[in-house]
Write a protein that holds these residues in place. Structure first.
Motif, PDB file in Angstrom:
ATOM      1  N   THR A  84       0.851  -1.193   0.000  1.00  0.00           N
ATOM      2  CA  THR A  84       0.000   0.000   0.000  1.00  0.00           C
ATOM      3  C   THR A  84       0.884   1.240   0.000  1.00  0.00           C
ATOM      4  O   THR A  84       1.605   1.501   0.961  1.00  0.00           O
ATOM      5  CB  THR A  84      -0.920   0.013   1.229  1.00  0.00           C
ATOM      6  OG1 THR A  84      -1.704  -1.185   1.249  1.00  0.00           O
ATOM      7  CG2 THR A  84      -1.849   1.206   1.179  1.00  0.00           C
ATOM      8  N   GLY A  86       1.465   5.587  -1.666  1.00  0.00           N
ATOM      9  CA  GLY A  86       0.799   6.788  -2.174  1.00  0.00           C
ATOM     10  C   GLY A  86      -0.502   7.099  -1.478  1.00  0.00           C
ATOM     11  O   GLY A  86      -1.489   7.492  -2.114  1.00  0.00           O
ATOM     12  N   ASP A 105      -7.377   7.563  -0.610  1.00  0.00           N
ATOM     13  CA  ASP A 105      -6.935   7.003  -1.887  1.00  0.00           C
ATOM     14  C   ASP A 105      -5.519   6.470  -1.727  1.00  0.00           C
ATOM     15  O   ASP A 105      -4.692   7.063  -1.019  1.00  0.00           O
ATOM     16  CB  ASP A 105      -6.977   8.070  -2.980  1.00  0.00           C
ATOM     17  CG  ASP A 105      -8.396   8.518  -3.279  1.00  0.00           C
ATOM     18  OD1 ASP A 105      -9.172   7.696  -3.776  1.00  0.00           O
ATOM     19  OD2 ASP A 105      -8.708   9.691  -2.986  1.00  0.00           O
ATOM     20  N   TYR A 106      -5.229   5.372  -2.398  1.00  0.00           N
ATOM     21  CA  TYR A 106      -3.914   4.729  -2.267  1.00  0.00           C
ATOM     22  C   TYR A 106      -3.690   3.809  -3.464  1.00  0.00           C
ATOM     23  O   TYR A 106      -4.605   3.580  -4.280  1.00  0.00           O
ATOM     24  CB  TYR A 106      -3.834   3.935  -0.951  1.00  0.00           C
ATOM     25  CG  TYR A 106      -5.006   3.012  -0.759  1.00  0.00           C
ATOM     26  CD1 TYR A 106      -4.981   1.693  -1.233  1.00  0.00           C
ATOM     27  CD2 TYR A 106      -6.169   3.463  -0.134  1.00  0.00           C
ATOM     28  CE1 TYR A 106      -6.071   0.861  -1.075  1.00  0.00           C
ATOM     29  CE2 TYR A 106      -7.261   2.633   0.016  1.00  0.00           C
ATOM     30  CZ  TYR A 106      -7.209   1.332  -0.444  1.00  0.00           C
ATOM     31  OH  TYR A 106      -8.294   0.508  -0.303  1.00  0.00           O
ATOM     32  N   THR A 107      -2.493   3.285  -3.545  1.00  0.00           N
ATOM     33  CA  THR A 107      -2.122   2.388  -4.649  1.00  0.00           C
ATOM     34  C   THR A 107      -1.644   1.056  -4.083  1.00  0.00           C
ATOM     35  O   THR A 107      -0.866   1.021  -3.133  1.00  0.00           O
ATOM     36  CB  THR A 107      -1.000   3.010  -5.506  1.00  0.00           C
ATOM     37  OG1 THR A 107      -1.472   4.235  -6.082  1.00  0.00           O
ATOM     38  CG2 THR A 107      -0.580   2.065  -6.636  1.00  0.00           C
ATOM     39  N   SER A 111      -2.394  -0.421  -8.877  1.00  0.00           N
ATOM     40  CA  SER A 111      -3.815  -0.091  -9.049  1.00  0.00           C
ATOM     41  C   SER A 111      -4.220   0.973  -8.026  1.00  0.00           C
ATOM     42  O   SER A 111      -3.964   0.815  -6.827  1.00  0.00           O
ATOM     43  CB  SER A 111      -4.683  -1.333  -8.869  1.00  0.00           C
ATOM     44  OG  SER A 111      -4.401  -2.294  -9.859  1.00  0.00           O
ATOM     45  N   ARG A 112      -4.841   2.043  -8.515  1.00  0.00           N
ATOM     46  CA  ARG A 112      -5.301   3.107  -7.641  1.00  0.00           C
ATOM     47  C   ARG A 112      -6.643   2.697  -7.055  1.00  0.00           C
ATOM     48  O   ARG A 112      -7.597   2.395  -7.793  1.00  0.00           O
ATOM     49  CB  ARG A 112      -5.437   4.420  -8.415  1.00  0.00           C
ATOM     50  CG  ARG A 112      -5.492   5.663  -7.529  1.00  0.00           C
ATOM     51  CD  ARG A 112      -4.212   5.866  -6.756  1.00  0.00           C
ATOM     52  NE  ARG A 112      -4.270   7.090  -5.924  1.00  0.00           N
ATOM     53  CZ  ARG A 112      -3.418   7.329  -4.947  1.00  0.00           C
ATOM     54  NH1 ARG A 112      -2.459   6.447  -4.668  1.00  0.00           N
ATOM     55  NH2 ARG A 112      -3.507   8.437  -4.246  1.00  0.00           N
ATOM     56  N   HIS A 114      -9.636   3.040  -3.534  1.00  0.00           N
ATOM     57  CA  HIS A 114     -10.292   4.033  -2.684  1.00  0.00           C
ATOM     58  C   HIS A 114     -11.055   3.318  -1.569  1.00  0.00           C
ATOM     59  O   HIS A 114     -11.707   2.293  -1.794  1.00  0.00           O
ATOM     60  CB  HIS A 114     -11.267   4.869  -3.518  1.00  0.00           C
ATOM     61  CG  HIS A 114     -12.038   5.872  -2.729  1.00  0.00           C
ATOM     62  ND1 HIS A 114     -11.585   7.154  -2.524  1.00  0.00           N
ATOM     63  CD2 HIS A 114     -13.243   5.785  -2.070  1.00  0.00           C
ATOM     64  CE1 HIS A 114     -12.468   7.813  -1.806  1.00  0.00           C
ATOM     65  NE2 HIS A 114     -13.477   7.006  -1.516  1.00  0.00           N
ATOM     66  N   SER A 195     -10.226  -3.876  -0.310  1.00  0.00           N
ATOM     67  CA  SER A 195     -10.235  -2.420  -0.163  1.00  0.00           C
ATOM     68  C   SER A 195     -11.295  -1.923   0.804  1.00  0.00           C
ATOM     69  O   SER A 195     -11.239  -0.772   1.230  1.00  0.00           O
ATOM     70  CB  SER A 195     -10.446  -1.749  -1.530  1.00  0.00           C
ATOM     71  OG  SER A 195     -11.684  -2.140  -2.092  1.00  0.00           O
TER      72      SER A 195
END
Length: 330
Positions: A84, A86, A105-107, A111-112, A114, A195
């Motif tokens: 995890t 960004g 929000d994260y990567t 893959s971005r 939410h 997520s």
């Protein structure tokens, strides 16, 4: 009132107003930083990254459903959060009833993603500073299955798999990877990204296969059995030995000339069936050489014939011990 006194009073009043204004600014700054609804979410993400499951669970105020808890602390939890990156905490959105939604929000692995976290204002400290906490909810559960195995590895941690399945309580967001890397059986890794609690990940299904080490071991035992059988058939001078292969003829084969050998050993395929591992039917070729006499003409000729054969076996594996039992029908 003298002008001097008026000026003094005005100065005090101005100072008081400035102090009040500064206090209001300070209170707002604190409420927007360490007392903001984003703060417990930041602390929660930090706990995940450090593998501090007890702290993360306390912050989240989450209940743990009836399941395996192996993923809720230490290495397993750190591994889930390691990809995890960004992370960006958005502005809180009012939801009414002293509740707010904090978007994050994260990567994960490029893959971005939410996640929305629901928090509520639980109290006020020192009259001015808000205290926020997560709205309690149950942790999600990740289901894992594995073919013909009672164990697997999940996020680098060995886990028990009774009857080839288990369910694990997990934190979110995170990524979970299941593998099986045994001496005789393995399965390619499979991953699931979680997520949110409302969108649980699909089950992780491990498709177990026999390793090259097991295939080589079984092939060795098959070869050993066939070579021994051919040697014993030659020793006993039998055309129809207690083996998967035989020779039928109307001629008289001269005793002492029979020689059996294997010209093609069966390829080994090991497959799951009915909750156990089975060896697919074994197909090979055997050669018989001998001298024979034609009973009608009395002619003496050489016998050199190759016969296809097929047989099945029972495979039993206990720890590091492999037992192969040929099943011959006569």
């Amino acid at each position: 009132m003298s002008q001097s006194l008026v000026r003094t009073a005005a100065g005090w009043l101005l100072g008081l107003m400035l102090a009040v204004a500064a206090g209001i600014v300070a209170v707002n700054l604190v409420n927007d930083s360490i007392a903001s609804p984003q703060q417990p979410v930041r602390e929660y993400f930090d706990a995940l990254q450090k593998g501090e499951g007890e702290k993360a669970l306390g912050l989240l105020h989450a209940s743990v459903p009836q399941s395996n808890a192996a993923m809720l602390d230490g290495t397993a939890l750190q591994t889930a959060a390691a990809r995890t990156t960004g992370v960006e905490f958005g502005a809180a959105v009012e939801r009414g009833g002293n509740q707010v939604m904090v978007p994050v929000d994260y990567t994960i692995d490029g893959s971005r993603l939410h996640t929305d976290f629901l928090l509520e204002r639980s109290s006020t400290e020192w009259l001015f500073f808000h205290k926020w906490s997560f709205v309690p909810a149950a942790l999600p559960v990740l289901d894992v299955t594995v073919v013909n195995s009672s164990e697997a590895t999940l996020n680098g941690v060995p886990v028990n798999m009774p009857n080839g399945r288990n369910s694990f309580a997990v934190f979110y967001p995170g990524e979970y990877e299941a593998t099986l890397n045994g001496q005789y059986f393995s399965a390619p890794p499979t991953r699931a990204t979680l997520s949110s609690r409302e969108a649980p990940a699909a089950p992780l299904n491990l498709l177990t296969e026999a390793t090259p080490a097991l295939k080589d071991a079984v092939s060795g035992k098959v070869k050993e059995f066939l070579d021994s059988c051919a040697a014993e058939a030659g020793k006993q001078q039998k055309l129809q030995p207690d083996c998967p292969f035989y020779h039928a003829t109307n001629n008289r084969v001269i005793d002492g000339t029979i020689d059996w050998s294997i010209t093609q050993y069966p390829p080994v395929r090991i497959e799951p069936f009915g909750g156990r591992w089975v060896v697919a039917p074994l197909d090979g070729k055997a050669r018989i050489k001998a001298r024979q006499v034609d009973l009608f003409t009395g002619a003496l000729t050489d016998l050199n014939a190759v016969h296809d054969f097929s047989f099945t076996t029972r495979l039993d594996i206990e720890a590091d011990t492999i037992k192969l039992t040929p099943l011959l029908s006569y």
